[in-house]
Design a protein around this motif. Structure first.
Motif, PDB file in Angstrom:
ATOM      1  N   SER A   5      -5.785  -8.251 -11.387  1.00  0.00           N
ATOM      2  CA  SER A   5      -4.719  -7.575 -10.658  1.00  0.00           C
ATOM      3  C   SER A   5      -3.540  -8.511 -10.442  1.00  0.00           C
ATOM      4  N   VAL A   6      -2.371  -7.893 -10.320  1.00  0.00           N
ATOM      5  CA  VAL A   6      -1.157  -8.642 -10.004  1.00  0.00           C
ATOM      6  C   VAL A   6      -1.082  -8.810  -8.493  1.00  0.00           C
ATOM      7  N   GLU A   7      -0.819 -10.027  -8.032  1.00  0.00           N
ATOM      8  CA  GLU A   7      -0.678 -10.267  -6.593  1.00  0.00           C
ATOM      9  C   GLU A   7       0.598  -9.608  -6.083  1.00  0.00           C
ATOM     10  N   ARG A   8       0.498  -8.900  -4.961  1.00  0.00           N
ATOM     11  CA  ARG A   8       1.648  -8.247  -4.363  1.00  0.00           C
ATOM     12  C   ARG A   8       1.984  -8.913  -3.036  1.00  0.00           C
ATOM     13  N   PRO A   9       3.275  -9.008  -2.696  1.00  0.00           N
ATOM     14  CA  PRO A   9       3.636  -9.606  -1.405  1.00  0.00           C
ATOM     15  C   PRO A   9       3.185  -8.724  -0.251  1.00  0.00           C
ATOM     16  N   TYR A  10       2.760  -9.356   0.835  1.00  0.00           N
ATOM     17  CA  TYR A  10       2.355  -8.619   2.023  1.00  0.00           C
ATOM     18  C   TYR A  10       3.405  -8.802   3.107  1.00  0.00           C
ATOM     19  N   GLY A  11       3.382  -7.993   4.089  1.00  0.00           N
ATOM     20  CA  GLY A  11       4.350  -8.091   5.174  1.00  0.00           C
ATOM     21  C   GLY A  11       4.490  -6.745   5.838  1.00  0.00           C
ATOM     22  N   ASP A  12       5.616  -6.521   6.479  1.00  0.00           N
ATOM     23  CA  ASP A  12       5.856  -5.246   7.141  1.00  0.00           C
ATOM     24  C   ASP A  12       5.946  -4.132   6.106  1.00  0.00           C
ATOM     25  N   ARG A  13       5.342  -3.002   6.446  1.00  0.00           N
ATOM     26  CA  ARG A  13       5.336  -1.842   5.555  1.00  0.00           C
ATOM     27  C   ARG A  13       5.734  -0.607   6.363  1.00  0.00           C
ATOM     28  N   ALA A  17       3.455   2.728   6.927  1.00  0.00           N
ATOM     29  CA  ALA A  17       3.033   3.045   8.294  1.00  0.00           C
ATOM     30  C   ALA A  17       3.396   4.485   8.645  1.00  0.00           C
ATOM     31  N   GLU A  18       4.600   4.907   8.267  1.00  0.00           N
ATOM     32  CA  GLU A  18       5.014   6.296   8.544  1.00  0.00           C
ATOM     33  C   GLU A  18       4.196   7.283   7.723  1.00  0.00           C
ATOM     34  N   ALA A  19       3.941   6.952   6.448  1.00  0.00           N
ATOM     35  CA  ALA A  19       3.124   7.832   5.598  1.00  0.00           C
ATOM     36  C   ALA A  19       1.733   8.006   6.190  1.00  0.00           C
ATOM     37  N   ASN A  20       1.164   6.919   6.700  1.00  0.00           N
ATOM     38  CA  ASN A  20      -0.166   7.009   7.303  1.00  0.00           C
ATOM     39  C   ASN A  20      -0.150   7.831   8.593  1.00  0.00           C
ATOM     40  N   ILE A  83       8.347  -1.871  -3.262  1.00  0.00           N
ATOM     41  CA  ILE A  83       7.350  -2.695  -2.568  1.00  0.00           C
ATOM     42  C   ILE A  83       6.348  -1.878  -1.765  1.00  0.00           C
ATOM     43  N   GLU A  84       6.634  -0.589  -1.548  1.00  0.00           N
ATOM     44  CA  GLU A  84       5.684   0.261  -0.824  1.00  0.00           C
ATOM     45  C   GLU A  84       5.279   1.501  -1.612  1.00  0.00           C
ATOM     46  N   ASP A  85       5.711   1.616  -2.847  1.00  0.00           N
ATOM     47  CA  ASP A  85       5.494   2.835  -3.622  1.00  0.00           C
ATOM     48  C   ASP A  85       4.038   2.995  -4.059  1.00  0.00           C
ATOM     49  N   TYR A  86       3.556   4.212  -3.940  1.00  0.00           N
ATOM     50  CA  TYR A  86       2.240   4.561  -4.462  1.00  0.00           C
ATOM     51  C   TYR A  86       2.184   6.062  -4.691  1.00  0.00           C
ATOM     52  N   ALA A  87       1.286   6.474  -5.576  1.00  0.00           N
ATOM     53  CA  ALA A  87       1.058   7.893  -5.844  1.00  0.00           C
ATOM     54  C   ALA A  87      -0.434   8.173  -5.755  1.00  0.00           C
ATOM     55  N   ILE A  88      -0.761   9.450  -5.585  1.00  0.00           N
ATOM     56  CA  ILE A  88      -2.166   9.861  -5.546  1.00  0.00           C
ATOM     57  C   ILE A  88      -2.333  10.996  -6.561  1.00  0.00           C
ATOM     58  N   PRO A  89      -2.611  10.666  -7.817  1.00  0.00           N
ATOM     59  CA  PRO A  89      -2.767  11.706  -8.841  1.00  0.00           C
ATOM     60  C   PRO A  89      -3.936  12.633  -8.536  1.00  0.00           C
ATOM     61  N   ASP A  90      -3.867  13.849  -9.087  1.00  0.00           N
ATOM     62  CA  ASP A  90      -4.956  14.801  -8.886  1.00  0.00           C
ATOM     63  C   ASP A  90      -6.256  14.316  -9.530  1.00  0.00           C
ATOM     64  N   LEU A  91      -6.152  13.778 -10.736  1.00  0.00           N
ATOM     65  CA  LEU A  91      -7.334  13.357 -11.496  1.00  0.00           C
ATOM     66  C   LEU A  91      -6.972  12.103 -12.274  1.00  0.00           C
ATOM     67  N   VAL A  92      -7.910  11.173 -12.368  1.00  0.00           N
ATOM     68  CA  VAL A  92      -7.654   9.945 -13.129  1.00  0.00           C
ATOM     69  C   VAL A  92      -8.879   9.564 -13.947  1.00  0.00           C
ATOM     70  N   ASP A 100     -12.366  -3.676  -8.228  1.00  0.00           N
ATOM     71  CA  ASP A 100     -11.909  -5.068  -8.275  1.00  0.00           C
ATOM     72  C   ASP A 100     -10.380  -5.161  -8.267  1.00  0.00           C
ATOM     73  N   HIS A 101      -9.709  -4.033  -8.318  1.00  0.00           N
ATOM     74  CA  HIS A 101      -8.251  -4.015  -8.474  1.00  0.00           C
ATOM     75  C   HIS A 101      -7.534  -3.380  -7.282  1.00  0.00           C
ATOM     76  N   LEU A 102      -8.148  -3.464  -6.121  1.00  0.00           N
ATOM     77  CA  LEU A 102      -7.501  -2.972  -4.906  1.00  0.00           C
ATOM     78  C   LEU A 102      -6.262  -3.820  -4.608  1.00  0.00           C
ATOM     79  N   VAL A 103      -5.135  -3.160  -4.348  1.00  0.00           N
ATOM     80  CA  VAL A 103      -3.914  -3.866  -3.981  1.00  0.00           C
ATOM     81  C   VAL A 103      -3.768  -3.829  -2.467  1.00  0.00           C
ATOM     82  N   GLU A 104      -3.531  -2.630  -1.905  1.00  0.00           N
ATOM     83  CA  GLU A 104      -3.506  -2.432  -0.461  1.00  0.00           C
ATOM     84  C   GLU A 104      -3.435  -0.942  -0.173  1.00  0.00           C
ATOM     85  N   ASN A 105      -3.655  -0.579   1.086  1.00  0.00           N
ATOM     86  CA  ASN A 105      -3.541   0.812   1.529  1.00  0.00           C
ATOM     87  C   ASN A 105      -4.387   1.765   0.671  1.00  0.00           C
ATOM     88  N   ASN A 106      -5.573   1.317   0.277  1.00  0.00           N
ATOM     89  CA  ASN A 106      -6.467   2.106  -0.576  1.00  0.00           C
ATOM     90  C   ASN A 106      -5.830   2.505  -1.906  1.00  0.00           C
TER      91      ASN A 106
END
Length: 202
Positions: A5-13, A17-20, A83-92, A100-106
């Motif tokens: 996995s590619v390392e991603r910077p952490y910090g304020d999100r 936070a609003e999406a959650n 830096i905060e973008d993510y998608a949740i496809p219907d099927l993968v 082994d490739h968890l980045v963050e926020n599931n």
């Protein structure tokens, strides 16, 4: 097996936070961040769920679930565009070592994804436009769209920049064979899938 996995910077999100918070307030809704914008989709209707159920079968039959690959629903895909973008496809279809490739926020690194598939809902333009750019930018090898509004099945392959070099549109009556790069030969009956995705009238 996918690469590291590619390392991603952490910090304020603040967007995450609003999406959650939205997900907590609206159980069952799908909340994504694409292009720095929060996208909220209502829970799927029965026809949408039925189309997904029919779609899983050819992937299972091809032997893609439970070995070197898995076929899953609702898995978060971390997008490299923001830096905060993510998608949740219907099927993968993902590599067997996806965890082994968890980045963050599931959400997981796109390197572990072989195919993403979306079944359109009322916000179909997100799947047909916004996510094409997002998934191509993430270098997802195969993107399949079940376009219930226009009764078409789209197969996009060969990501290049923020678009796909190949975009084929299929109509009812066609049998579509997906690229072997997903790990096996999978054929889709366009008419059967689109019919499953239509609401039944009494």
């Amino acid at each position: 097996m996918s690469a590291a996995s590619v390392e991603r910077p952490y910090g304020d999100r603040p967007l995450i936070a609003e999406a959650n918070r939205i997900m907590d307030r609206l159980p069952g809704y799908r909340v994504e961040i694409i292009g720095g914008m929060i996208i909220v989709s209502p829970p799927p209707n029965v026809a949408h769920a039925r189309a997904l159920s029919r779609l899983r079968r050819p992937f299972y039959t091809a032997g893609l679930d439970g070995g070197e690959t898995e076929v899953l629903e609702g898995v978060g895909l971390w997008l490299p565009a923001g830096i905060e973008d993510y998608a949740i496809p219907d099927l993968v279809v993902v590599d067997g070592d996806i965890e082994d490739h968890l980045v963050e926020n599931n959400c997981y690194d796109p390197i572990a994804f072989r195919l993403v598939l979306e079944v359109t809902s009322s916000n179909y333009q997100t799947d047909l436009r916004t996510k094409v750019t997002a998934y191509a930018g993430a270098k997802i090898p195969v993107y399949v769209i079940v376009d219930r509004k226009h009764q078409r099945l789209h197969v996009l392959t060969d990501p290049a920049g923020d678009e796909y070099a190949s975009h084929r549109v299929h109509a009812p009556g066609e049998i579509v064979t997906l690229p072997d790069s997903i790990g096996a030969t999978v054929t889709l009956d366009v008419e059967q899938i689109l019919k499953a995705g239509q609401p039944r009238t009494s």
